[in-house]
Scaffold this active site. Structure first.
Site, PDB file in Angstrom:
ATOM      1  N   PHE A   7       0.819  -1.200   0.000  1.00 10.31           N
ATOM      2  CA  PHE A   7       0.000   0.000   0.000  1.00 10.31           C
ATOM      3  C   PHE A   7       0.858   1.257   0.000  1.00 10.31           C
ATOM      4  O   PHE A   7       1.766   1.399   0.835  1.00 10.31           O
ATOM      5  CB  PHE A   7      -0.891   0.041   1.254  1.00 10.31           C
ATOM      6  CG  PHE A   7      -2.060  -0.892   1.218  1.00 10.31           C
ATOM      7  CD1 PHE A   7      -3.311  -0.443   0.822  1.00 10.31           C
ATOM      8  CD2 PHE A   7      -1.914  -2.223   1.598  1.00 10.31           C
ATOM      9  CE1 PHE A   7      -4.395  -1.300   0.800  1.00 10.31           C
ATOM     10  CE2 PHE A   7      -2.997  -3.088   1.571  1.00 10.31           C
ATOM     11  CZ  PHE A   7      -4.243  -2.628   1.176  1.00 10.31           C
ATOM     12  N   ASP A   8       0.552   2.153  -0.911  1.00 10.33           N
ATOM     13  CA  ASP A   8       1.064   3.509  -0.791  1.00 10.33           C
ATOM     14  C   ASP A   8       0.439   4.116   0.465  1.00 10.33           C
ATOM     15  O   ASP A   8      -0.571   3.608   0.973  1.00 10.33           O
ATOM     16  CB  ASP A   8       0.674   4.295  -2.048  1.00 10.33           C
ATOM     17  CG  ASP A   8       1.099   5.747  -1.988  1.00 10.33           C
ATOM     18  OD1 ASP A   8       2.245   6.018  -1.598  1.00 10.33           O
ATOM     19  OD2 ASP A   8       0.274   6.610  -2.329  1.00 10.33           O
ATOM     20  N   LEU A   9       1.002   5.213   0.958  1.00  7.25           N
ATOM     21  CA  LEU A   9       0.485   5.836   2.181  1.00  7.25           C
ATOM     22  C   LEU A   9      -0.369   7.067   1.880  1.00  7.25           C
ATOM     23  O   LEU A   9      -1.586   7.051   2.046  1.00  7.25           O
ATOM     24  CB  LEU A   9       1.648   6.195   3.115  1.00  7.25           C
ATOM     25  CG  LEU A   9       1.293   6.832   4.456  1.00  7.25           C
ATOM     26  CD1 LEU A   9       0.323   5.974   5.259  1.00  7.25           C
ATOM     27  CD2 LEU A   9       2.562   7.121   5.257  1.00  7.25           C
ATOM     28  N   ASP A  10       0.265   8.140   1.418  1.00  4.02           N
ATOM     29  CA  ASP A  10      -0.453   9.384   1.142  1.00  4.02           C
ATOM     30  C   ASP A  10      -1.395   9.212  -0.049  1.00  4.02           C
ATOM     31  O   ASP A  10      -0.961   8.839  -1.140  1.00  4.02           O
ATOM     32  CB  ASP A  10       0.540  10.511   0.827  1.00  4.02           C
ATOM     33  CG  ASP A  10       1.499  10.779   1.983  1.00  4.02           C
ATOM     34  OD1 ASP A  10       1.036  10.791   3.129  1.00  4.02           O
ATOM     35  OD2 ASP A  10       2.700  10.979   1.724  1.00  4.02           O
TER      36      ASP A  10
END
Length: 213
Positions: A7-10
């Site tokens: 998963f990417d965060l932002d």
């Protein structure tokens, strides 16, 4: 079935616009640079910040480094807290954990900040690792970050899927021959994600859960 999900965060797990744009605005003001509009700054969320500052300052690396230092100073005390979790994300992460999925965070944010944010989330312990940019900037692009995640978790590229809201997430996955899912609630958009080559687009965390299942 693909087992691991990166998963990417932002723009994927959290809406971090207040902290990031607030930090950039503070930095520009400190450097006596004219302010930029929200529309101009939204594309800064995702790529390495140093690159965006360097482009703004016409390739002046020293000024870009000064800007990043100012940004980090504010982010360290305040900016990292200025975010909210997207509606439905916590439920989706819980369901994926119950399914036995291996989950990881792969972000171009500095790893020290990314870990701090994830550790403070109620579902932070769902992630097997958090991979972010190295302090010296040597590891900052998605290709390198994904490689680090695969190495830490001892996974082959075919055993993981990258999930993110910007073209960098999708392009990084493609560079590793991985599947990718573009999410439409973040800072990119359908056209950007399609052009980057996303295998699938989803418009809600519930739809993401259905897609990976």
């Amino acid at each position: 079935m693909t087992q691991a999900l990166f998963f990417d965060l932002d723009g994927t797990l959290i809406d971090s616009e207040p902290g990031i744009l607030g930090g950039i605005a503070h930095t520009l003001e400190s450097l006596e640079h004219p302010p930029l509009s929200r529309e101009a700054l939204l594309p800064w969320i995702g790529p390495p910040l140093h690159d965006s500052f360097e482009a703004l300052f016409d390739g002046d690396r020293a000024r870009a480094e000064q800007a990043v230092a100012l940004y980090r100073e504010r982010y360290d005390t305040l900016g990292w807290r200025e975010h909210s979790v997207y509606a439905g994300i916590e439920t989706t992460i819980a369901a994926l954990t119950a399914d036995g999925r291996c989950l990881a965070v792969v972000t171009s944010k500095r790893e020290v900040f990314a870990r701090r944010i994830i550790d403070a989330l109620p579902f932070g312990d769902a992630f097997a690792t958090v991979v972010g940019a190295s302090d010296d900037g040597a590891r900052r692009y998605k290709r390198e970050l994904i490689a680090e995640a695969l190495s830490r978790l001892q996974l082959a590229h075919a055993d993981a899927t990258m999930i993110g809201d910007r073209r960098m997430d999708i392009e990084g996955a493609r560079q590793h021959g991985m599947r990718s899912i573009g999410v439409l609630w973040g800072f990119g958009g359908a056209d950007e994600l399609r052009e980057a080559g996303a295998d699938r687009l989803v418009d809600s965390p519930a739809a993401l859960l259905a897609a990976v299942r």
